[in-house]
Design an enzyme around this catalytic site. Sequence first.
Site, PDB file in Angstrom:
ATOM      1  CG  HIS A 310       3.590   5.517   0.645  1.00 21.47           C
ATOM      2  ND1 HIS A 310       4.493   4.527   0.350  1.00 21.47           N
ATOM      3  CD2 HIS A 310       2.636   4.951   1.426  1.00 21.47           C
ATOM      4  CE1 HIS A 310       4.090   3.407   0.913  1.00 21.47           C
ATOM      5  NE2 HIS A 310       2.976   3.633   1.578  1.00 21.47           N
ATOM      6  CG  ASP A 368      -4.035   5.847   6.193  1.00 23.38           C
ATOM      7  OD1 ASP A 368      -4.916   4.980   6.118  1.00 23.38           O
ATOM      8  OD2 ASP A 368      -2.927   5.655   6.722  1.00 23.38           O
TER       9      ASP A 368
END
Length: 433
Positions: A310, A368
């Site tokens: 991320h 996710d």
Amino acid sequence: MADNEKTYTLTNDETGVSIKLPVRESVQGPPAIDVSSLYKDAGVFTYDPGFMSTASCNSKITFIQGEVGILEYRGYPIEQLADGGDFLETAYLLLNGELPSQQELGDFNKLISRHTMLNETLKHFFGGFHYDAHPMAIMVGVVGSLSAFYHDSLDINDPDQRQVAAHRLIAKMPTIAAASYKHNIGEPIMYPRNDLSYCANLLHMMYATPCEDYELDPIAEKALNLLFILHADHEQNASTSTVRLAGSSLANPFACIAAGIASLWGPAHGGANEAVLDMLAMIGDVSQIDKYIAKAKDKDDGFRLMGFGHRVYKKYDPRAGIIRDVCHQVLERLADNDNPMFELAQRLEEIALNDEYFIERKLYPNVDFYSGIIYRALGIPNNMFTVMFAIARTVGWVAHWMEMMDDPRQKIGRPRQIYKGYPRRDYRPIGER
Ligand code: ACO
């Protein structure tokens, strides 16, 4: 400390000329050096591809501190909002800045439910798509087409009308999402039911048919509610920044949200939830994990571990932790605790988190990594995962669009570039080339 009291000095090492740049303080998080007058004062641009160190706006909506895994909506920690909260309560908070009272939440529920229907002519749009069109492609097209229904009648300079547009978008997204699913499987589009909660209504529109009601599964409703809270906003991510940039030209908000949906679709962003399940299917078995970890580490191989890494989180994504715990509960309660995908995902996580490559780069599971496993357990097909994300994130998109439109200092977004093409040259007619 107030803005402008602190400064940074930028010195041209060739000429020795210095200019002072004011510092803009954050309530939490690092301050920013204001370079907005740099070109005017010093004739240079800043260069920051991918916005690695650039704040693009002031915002009061969401705070993230990626180094320690903190996520707050309007100051409230995500863990507290997710623990028994309601998605429309979170939506109200993100839009209005404060949690609603019981009365305010009731009114808000009613307001949203009054906007859930689509103009009947919109149904024809679905018929224009081939039956196997990806539902995200349908979402981009149909949400964008809403701008045709609300264009001349919508004055974006009027805050009340902006709010109505925001409510319409939040209300109609589940209806459009469910219709794109129905189109995909060849079933009739179902009308919304205003007596159901936001998530229950979505499940009804996806799974009921004109011949048979959908018997609401409270586990599915609760799981969707939680996933939607976790996905509702994430400050200036790619899709939200896309919505802001599109909106900065004063474009129609329905078209701006369609732009956000397009940006979300990419596998580096919201499309990762679908890509994770494809990846797990490709890995297939625990015995293959080492091979795929090696591929992910190989710079000559395009393969990446989907659902890992991320831009902002350099520690466990707090949303991933919540989802992983809920995965256990949901699978157990659906009597699906022998779920090989979940086992594979957990083993993959364990191996990656102990691998020097991932440790060094601070690559952790993101939101996710586990969400698709829950969606799959609820019977939602892979190609609808990112659509689910888009429904929830619409709240964040419209909250940011409204915040931007309310800001009197808002300017059209217009980055600059470092030109690396040809210097000036003369055109020669085609016969002389
Ligand atoms: N697998 C393998 N290596 C990775 C991964 C991954 N998933 N993610 C990052 N890396 C490596 C990069 O190769 C790079 O290595 P290097 O320094 O040796 O060149 C380093 O980690 C830094 O990665 P960047 O791509 O520069 O980081 P960036 O912040 O630009 O990208 C992103 C973040 C796009 C999320 C990236 O981690 C990724 O592609 N992840 C997989 C896709 C994904 O899960 N996306 C969902 C994000 S959450 C969301 O948007 C809802």
